[in-house]
Design an enzyme around this catalytic site. Sequence first.
Site, PDB file in Angstrom:
ATOM      1  N   GLU A 143      -9.203 -24.807 -25.072  1.00  0.00           N
ATOM      2  CA  GLU A 143     -10.253 -23.988 -25.663  1.00  0.00           C
ATOM      3  C   GLU A 143     -11.158 -23.434 -24.555  1.00  0.00           C
ATOM      4  O   GLU A 143     -11.266 -24.023 -23.479  1.00  0.00           O
ATOM      5  CB  GLU A 143     -11.085 -24.848 -26.611  1.00  0.00           C
ATOM      6  CG  GLU A 143     -10.322 -25.256 -27.843  1.00  0.00           C
ATOM      7  CD  GLU A 143     -10.410 -24.219 -28.926  1.00  0.00           C
ATOM      8  OE1 GLU A 143      -9.661 -23.227 -28.853  1.00  0.00           O
ATOM      9  OE2 GLU A 143     -11.218 -24.387 -29.842  1.00  0.00           O
ATOM     10  N   HIS A 200     -39.392 -38.206 -25.613  1.00  0.00           N
ATOM     11  CA  HIS A 200     -40.725 -38.415 -26.167  1.00  0.00           C
ATOM     12  C   HIS A 200     -41.536 -39.431 -25.378  1.00  0.00           C
ATOM     13  O   HIS A 200     -42.720 -39.581 -25.603  1.00  0.00           O
ATOM     14  CB  HIS A 200     -40.620 -38.781 -27.650  1.00  0.00           C
ATOM     15  CG  HIS A 200     -40.381 -37.569 -28.497  1.00  0.00           C
ATOM     16  ND1 HIS A 200     -41.099 -37.295 -29.626  1.00  0.00           N
ATOM     17  CD2 HIS A 200     -39.522 -36.537 -28.342  1.00  0.00           C
ATOM     18  CE1 HIS A 200     -40.683 -36.148 -30.152  1.00  0.00           C
ATOM     19  NE2 HIS A 200     -39.719 -35.675 -29.390  1.00  0.00           N
ATOM     20  N   SER A 202     -41.869 -33.169 -22.394  1.00  0.00           N
ATOM     21  CA  SER A 202     -40.980 -32.114 -21.946  1.00  0.00           C
ATOM     22  C   SER A 202     -41.362 -31.609 -20.568  1.00  0.00           C
ATOM     23  O   SER A 202     -42.539 -31.615 -20.202  1.00  0.00           O
ATOM     24  CB  SER A 202     -41.036 -30.939 -22.922  1.00  0.00           C
ATOM     25  OG  SER A 202     -40.547 -31.314 -24.177  1.00  0.00           O
ATOM     26  N   LYS A 204     -41.592 -21.548 -33.661  1.00  0.00           N
ATOM     27  CA  LYS A 204     -40.861 -20.835 -32.625  1.00  0.00           C
ATOM     28  C   LYS A 204     -39.378 -21.254 -32.626  1.00  0.00           C
ATOM     29  O   LYS A 204     -38.476 -20.411 -32.498  1.00  0.00           O
ATOM     30  CB  LYS A 204     -41.489 -21.134 -31.256  1.00  0.00           C
ATOM     31  CG  LYS A 204     -40.942 -20.232 -30.163  1.00  0.00           C
ATOM     32  CD  LYS A 204     -41.636 -20.466 -28.832  1.00  0.00           C
ATOM     33  CE  LYS A 204     -40.971 -19.650 -27.752  1.00  0.00           C
ATOM     34  NZ  LYS A 204     -41.537 -19.837 -26.429  1.00  0.00           N
ATOM     35  N   ASP A 205     -39.135 -22.561 -32.797  1.00  0.00           N
ATOM     36  CA  ASP A 205     -37.757 -23.055 -32.826  1.00  0.00           C
ATOM     37  C   ASP A 205     -36.986 -22.473 -34.007  1.00  0.00           C
ATOM     38  O   ASP A 205     -35.813 -22.124 -33.875  1.00  0.00           O
ATOM     39  CB  ASP A 205     -37.725 -24.590 -32.908  1.00  0.00           C
ATOM     40  CG  ASP A 205     -37.917 -25.238 -31.539  1.00  0.00           C
ATOM     41  OD1 ASP A 205     -37.941 -24.498 -30.534  1.00  0.00           O
ATOM     42  OD2 ASP A 205     -38.033 -26.476 -31.475  1.00  0.00           O
TER      43      ASP A 205
END
Lengths: 258, 531
Positions: B288, B216, B220, B244-245
Amino acid sequence: MLVRNIFFAVVLAVAPVSSAFASGGDTPTPPSQSWQFEEGLFGMYGTYDKAALQRGYKIYREVCSSCHSMKRIYFRNLEALGYNENQIKAIAAEYTVEDGPNEEGDMFDRTAIPSDAFISPFANDNAAKFANGGALPPDLSLITKARANGSNYVYALLTGYEEAPHGADLAQGQHWNKYFAGHKLSMAPPLMDGQVTYEDGTPETLEQYSRDIVQFLTWAADPHMEARKKAGFRVLVFLILFAGIMYAVKKRTWADLH
Amino acid sequence: MGSGPREEFDNPVVEWIDSRMPIFTMLQKEYGVFPTPKNFNWFWNFGAIAMFMLMTMIVTGIFLAMHYTANTELAFDSVERITRDVNGGWLLRNIHMNGASFFFIAVYIHIFRGMYYGSYKRPRELLWILGVVIFLLMMATAFIGYVLPWGQMSLWGATVITNLFSAIPFVGEDIRTLLWGGFAVDNPTLTRFFALHYLLPFVIFAVVFLHVWALHVTGSNNPLGIDVKGPQDTLPFNPYYTMKDIFGLILFIIVYAFFVFYAPDSLGHPDNYTPANPLVTPPHIVPEWYFLPFYAILRAITFNFNIYMLAGVALLAVFMVEFIWRHSPKYLGKSAGIALLVIGGALALFGLLAGFNQHWTIPFTDMPIPLTSAETSPISAKLGGVLAMFGSIGLLVILPWLDNHPIRSARFRPLFRIFVIVFTFSVFVLGYAGSQPADRVYWSTCIGDAQACEVLAHGAGHGAAAHHEADAGAEPLVLKFDNTMLAQAFTGVYFLFFLIILPLLSRFEKGRELPTSIHEAVLAKKQKAGA
């Protein structure tokens, strides 16, 4: 584009080689059987066949349980096989368990009740090994989850006994099994045609027995499968509807941009 | 977050709180109107998805911890009890154990996006490093979590991984004892692992907070990799990216839910449904799936790092720093550079070959080549494997300096784009190699006398071939390509990408012309789509 072509070229070049080596191993892959608990796309509609579970339990009781424990299963769990409370009480009552200490500090035997676990054939692992020529019969509560491709594997193992090939070096008490890693299995062929009596007219064959016991063991390892798949269906329907709504919301939100 | 001038809220309760602690102002600033580039593609969803997975893991984990018992005698049974008898326990456990896999899927896509679009570059280096820290913490947490059910793979996976630490010189044995709480993986190991498995997710949460804080500050990155130039390039985070997220998140959860409800055990290993037994080693210990590429790198180092190799690599490193990374050499002249390159390259290559061929001798004598044996090599194969494995993640930390090309996005760097895709492919191949037995042979051929080859293939006792052994001529030559070699080849690709390709590209790649602004690029795309 170039990258993609290289990728496919490599995959195509490696694929036949690796499959040749995969089949080169001398333990064959257990063939896939069709099971009611795997029905539908990705087993989505799979359910347990209660009659088969009951027959499987009968086989476990009469044959397997003389060597194999199932200590994670309780008599109360048998409700899932379609038995009612009185039947379960009656089944449990056929067994005795050690309980205690009582008020005087002594251990005592009593008849089993539905809240008891299945009674193990041996007091401990050492006793089990001693009675079985040094080999430990594994607990069967989770066996279909504890083996790769478990249900098919157990079926293949039960029906996979063969005459040992010429020159095979079998020790006493070992048996040749096509599907067992290394082929030398300490368990004698446990099931044969006609060994367990079925009351419902189901054929009393090795194949049928194996199918039934596998269904019982699959249930034992995964008792909540039906509830899981049912819940999964609802969850997916909800999520897909939600996704549709969110798609519309997103489209609408972004529509007013220029 | 400061206490600057504040806009009043209409709601009296909100206003009462906000005037005393401006939390609503902060939310409004950071998640409401926060200016976000308007050209995100779907790759930008995975940060929010990873955040959702972290919360899911913490919430389900806390409820599982209420029923779990950290004791070697009881742990396996308590997990079984959760799935069989605890109300909804099967669902909790399925969500948690598949959640680990889906958390890693989200984070791997998130990392890929960061690499492809150059999100690690100035001014976001610290943001990226905090991300690598989160990734390392996740790996520790997931590894420890896999130990808790105390199945066969739990015990033996823990044994293999904790033993790695003993390769560290001087302090390795002590670190291992500290991890074990004794002299083997046992009850004290399990109890401390449980304590750490409960602690680490909250540490992750704290670092995620720092990660988001750093985000922040810089804002981005975006698919074009160019800076935001003004308000016409951005949208307020809410509602555009919240909606959208959420849509992307639901799509992700659909796949996740499919595994939870229809294939809950498909990502785990069947051996972990057998209770841990220190006396029985599983034939094939595998971690894994999300650790497989790193496990392959660990196993790829089967040779000692001898002194020639290290000296050669050191000279090459000086060359790379002086002549490639620094755009003009500071201390050395051109001829020194050529000398570094030639001598360093020759030494490194010779050392590597000698490391692989321990039977090599000095020509015309039968003396072994000095300083190539395990005892005289500064770094043993075991330590080398551990260093390579941790180094493969450590390289991510210095990635912003390995690649200092001014263009961020791979869209405008055609060469970088090819290499970053090759790199990603190599990670997949390494993952496959990690899942296979080390000695698995993919391809082999025998050149020479047919009979002698027969003997090699089937052992000396095989039929008539045995008789020919005595009069068989030259030793046949066996060429093969096995899993270790596959892992070695792609470990090479992995390290070359970071250490050679990226600095070279930073120096020499021209790149394509950048668009003047995000706004114009979006408009141009719209017009093209409309026409």
